[in-house]
Motif scaffolding. Structure first.
Motif, short mmCIF file in Angstrom:
data_model
loop_
_atom_site.label_atom_id
_atom_site.label_comp_id
_atom_site.label_asym_id
_atom_site.label_seq_id
_atom_site.Cartn_x
_atom_site.Cartn_y
_atom_site.Cartn_z
N GLN A 23 6.31 3.17 -0.64
CA GLN A 23 5.54 2.10 -0.03
C GLN A 23 4.06 2.44 -0.02
N GLU A 24 3.73 3.71 0.10
CA GLU A 24 2.32 4.12 0.07
C GLU A 24 1.69 3.77 -1.28
N GLN A 39 2.04 -1.44 6.67
CA GLN A 39 3.32 -1.00 6.13
C GLN A 39 4.43 -1.93 6.59
#
Length: 159
Positions: A23-24, A39
């Motif tokens: 996700q980063e 996020q």
């Protein structure tokens, strides 16, 4: 102002054209394209798109969209913002009163939606997949007449 739909389209474009494994990495790719999201928002977007992880050719696990075989990965992808400026329409061909419209991956349903809501009386109906739309045309309508009417709802339409 960038809308949720813009962000979702960008997310689809980024996932289908890049090997993003976390996700980063996705958040960073979105940020490079001008989308600042949390996020938590990204997680909801990924769930909405039914994104999964799968092994890539090099063995690394990356995010993939449903029906990933329909999304063609390219070896040297363009910036997603550049790809977003390109129309989704690719081509149209006819056989009798059936038209087949080819689109970029992921664009068929939105283009079919525009056709259906364009109230073109010469079209009996549409069926959309990921990158293909079938249209049923009324008998007696010429291809040129139909293309002329469709050009009002499909950007970049040519016969």
């Amino acid at each position: 102002m960038k809308t949720k739909n813009d962000r979702i389209e960008m997310l689809k474009m980024l996932i289908s054209s890049n090997d993003l494994g976390s996700q980063e990495e996705v958040l960073n790719a979105l940020a490079r394209e001008g989308f600042k999201v949390t996020q938590a928002t990204l997680s909801r977007d990924l769930k909405q798109l039914k994104v999964a992880k799968a092994a890539s050719m090099n063995g690394k696990y990356v995010y993939v969209l449903p029906n990933e075989t329909m999304y063609r990965r390219v070896s040297s992808p363009r910036l997603a913002s550049e790809m977003m400026r390109m129309p989704g329409f690719l081509s149209i061909n006819f056989s009798g009163n059936i038209g087949v419209i080819r689109t970029r991956p992921g664009y068929a349903s939105s283009i079919a939606y525009n056709i259906d809501n364009g109230h073109i009386e010469d079209i009996l109906g549409t069926i959309a997949g990921d990158d293909t739309i079938f249209i049923v045309v009324k008998e007696g309508v010429s291809q040129q007449q139909l293309v002329s009417k469709l050009s009002c709802v499909i950007q970049g339409l040519t016969l």
